[in-house]
Design an enzyme around this catalytic site. Structure first.
Site, mmCIF file in Angstrom:
data_model
loop_
_atom_site.group_PDB
_atom_site.id
_atom_site.type_symbol
_atom_site.label_atom_id
_atom_site.label_comp_id
_atom_site.label_asym_id
_atom_site.label_seq_id
_atom_site.Cartn_x
_atom_site.Cartn_y
_atom_site.Cartn_z
ATOM 1 N N HIS A 44 0.829 -1.217 0.000
ATOM 2 C CA HIS A 44 0.000 0.000 0.000
ATOM 3 C C HIS A 44 0.858 1.259 0.000
ATOM 4 C CE1 HIS A 44 0.303 -0.907 4.429
ATOM 5 N NE2 HIS A 44 0.458 0.391 4.541
ATOM 6 N N HIS B 187 3.718 7.011 3.981
ATOM 7 C CA HIS B 187 4.688 5.906 3.870
ATOM 8 C C HIS B 187 4.305 4.960 2.738
ATOM 9 C CE1 HIS B 187 1.695 4.084 6.723
ATOM 10 N NE2 HIS B 187 1.956 2.985 6.080
ATOM 11 N N GLU C 17 7.430 0.947 5.414
ATOM 12 C CA GLU C 17 6.859 -0.131 6.232
ATOM 13 C C GLU C 17 7.060 -1.447 5.494
ATOM 14 O OE1 GLU C 17 2.603 0.242 6.602
ATOM 15 O OE2 GLU C 17 2.424 -1.386 8.019
HETATM 16 C C1 LIG Z 1 -2.723 1.138 9.658
HETATM 17 C C2 LIG Z 1 -1.789 0.311 10.494
HETATM 18 C C3 LIG Z 1 -0.373 0.205 9.900
HETATM 19 C C4 LIG Z 1 -0.452 -0.685 8.673
HETATM 20 O O1 LIG Z 1 -0.703 -1.892 8.951
HETATM 21 O O2 LIG Z 1 -0.298 -0.251 7.527
HETATM 22 C C5 LIG Z 1 0.209 1.554 9.620
HETATM 23 O O3 LIG Z 1 0.568 1.953 8.539
HETATM 24 S S1 LIG Z 1 0.305 2.519 11.038
HETATM 25 C C6 LIG Z 1 0.927 4.126 10.419
HETATM 26 C C7 LIG Z 1 1.293 5.040 11.564
HETATM 27 N N1 LIG Z 1 2.437 4.544 12.295
HETATM 28 C C8 LIG Z 1 3.696 4.936 11.990
HETATM 29 O O4 LIG Z 1 3.922 5.760 11.123
HETATM 30 C C9 LIG Z 1 4.801 4.303 12.824
HETATM 31 C C10 LIG Z 1 6.183 4.758 12.348
HETATM 32 N N2 LIG Z 1 6.290 6.204 12.393
HETATM 33 C C11 LIG Z 1 6.928 6.829 13.438
HETATM 34 O O5 LIG Z 1 7.411 6.228 14.372
HETATM 35 C C12 LIG Z 1 7.009 8.340 13.341
HETATM 36 O O6 LIG Z 1 6.041 8.808 12.419
HETATM 37 C C13 LIG Z 1 8.413 8.860 12.881
HETATM 38 C C14 LIG Z 1 8.755 8.345 11.505
HETATM 39 C C15 LIG Z 1 9.465 8.428 13.903
HETATM 40 C C16 LIG Z 1 8.354 10.365 12.825
HETATM 41 O O7 LIG Z 1 7.855 10.812 14.058
HETATM 42 P P1 LIG Z 1 7.694 12.383 14.290
HETATM 43 O O8 LIG Z 1 7.009 12.614 15.587
HETATM 44 O O9 LIG Z 1 7.101 13.020 13.078
HETATM 45 O O10 LIG Z 1 9.194 12.775 14.468
HETATM 46 P P2 LIG Z 1 9.921 14.021 13.911
HETATM 47 O O11 LIG Z 1 8.945 15.116 13.639
HETATM 48 O O12 LIG Z 1 11.067 14.267 14.839
HETATM 49 O O13 LIG Z 1 10.493 13.490 12.502
HETATM 50 C C17 LIG Z 1 11.823 13.064 12.433
HETATM 51 C C18 LIG Z 1 12.273 13.403 11.020
HETATM 52 O O14 LIG Z 1 11.593 12.485 10.135
HETATM 53 C C19 LIG Z 1 10.816 13.241 9.210
HETATM 54 N N3 LIG Z 1 9.589 12.501 8.977
HETATM 55 C C20 LIG Z 1 8.578 12.279 9.851
HETATM 56 N N4 LIG Z 1 7.600 11.544 9.276
HETATM 57 C C21 LIG Z 1 8.015 11.311 8.014
HETATM 58 C C22 LIG Z 1 7.454 10.618 6.893
HETATM 59 N N5 LIG Z 1 6.245 10.048 7.000
HETATM 60 N N6 LIG Z 1 8.148 10.574 5.734
HETATM 61 C C23 LIG Z 1 9.371 11.165 5.633
HETATM 62 N N7 LIG Z 1 9.980 11.856 6.648
HETATM 63 C C24 LIG Z 1 9.282 11.908 7.813
HETATM 64 C C25 LIG Z 1 10.558 14.586 9.848
HETATM 65 O O15 LIG Z 1 10.297 15.543 8.860
HETATM 66 C C26 LIG Z 1 11.858 14.801 10.574
HETATM 67 O O16 LIG Z 1 12.822 15.231 9.630
HETATM 68 P P3 LIG Z 1 13.725 16.523 9.973
HETATM 69 O O17 LIG Z 1 12.733 17.635 10.263
HETATM 70 O O18 LIG Z 1 14.539 16.749 8.734
HETATM 71 O O19 LIG Z 1 14.520 16.120 11.202
HETATM 72 CO CO LIG Z 2 0.752 1.233 6.538
#
Ligand SMILES: CC[C@@H](C(=O)O)C(=O)SCCNC(=O)CCNC(=O)[C@H](O)C(C)(C)COP(=O)(O)OP(=O)(O)OC[C@H]1O[C@@H](n2cnc3c(N)ncnc32)[C@H](O)[C@@H]1OP(=O)(O)O
Ligand SMILES: [Co+2]
Length: 133
Positions: A7, A78, A129
């Protein structure tokens, strides 16, 4: 190791409006599911070759809240790829120097299968993922 694209996930500010927009294009769209363990409400848009996962924050500690704060109109959140063996995939990913998010252990995802997430900073700026097929 890496298999089909399971997905493409899109974080949206309004799940009903997003679902209706895809329904308006003739897509089959699931009912919303609250997934407390993932901190999201999810809707699946079925496509001939993959799915769109529409996501909205669920609960106070949703991992996608800050993403929507930064992207108030929504955005691609993602990509999910299928793998045969999530444990072997985790080991291969860690060998490349990438971090598995959370406690590093698979969780059960929306399809009842084990999933892991890899830190976007370790994967070309994209949140990836992996789901065990
Ligand atoms: C539906 C169930 C399941 C499935 O079966 O499909 C799912 O898909 S569940 C979906 C939701 N769960 C998750 O996304 C879990 C993993 N994600 C995380 O743990 C967090 O989202 C993260 C990735 C750790 C980011 O957390 P956040 O609070 O946003 O941290 P920061 O703001 O500090 O971000 C750090 C850094 O990463 C960049 N970032 C954040 N999200 C994304 C993204 N989706 N794609 C790309 N980059 C991302 C963010 O911009 C920060 O970058 P810098 O600002 O340059 O440091
Ligand atoms: Co997902």
């Amino acid at each position: 190791m890496i298999g089909k694209l399971n997905h493409v996930a899109i974080a949206v500010p309004d799940l009903v409006a997003a679902a209706d927009q895809y329904r308006g294009l003739g897509a089959s769209v699931s009912a919303p599911q609250d997934l407390a363990e993932h901190g999201v409400t999810v809707v699946f848009v079925e496509l001939p070759n993959t799915k769109i996962e529409l996501l909205h924050p669920f609960g106070e500690t949703s991992p996608i809240t800050s993403f929507l704060d930064k992207n108030p109109s929504g955005g691609i959140h993602h990509l999910c790829f299928e793998v045969d063996d999530i444990k072997a995939a985790s080991a291969r990913i860690v060998e490349t120097g990438a971090r598995i998010l959370g406690d590093g252990q698979p969780k059960i995802g929306a399809h009842g299968k084990p999933v892991i997430f890899v830190h976007p900073k370790d994967f070309q700026g994209t949140l990836i993922e992996f789901e065990q097929a």
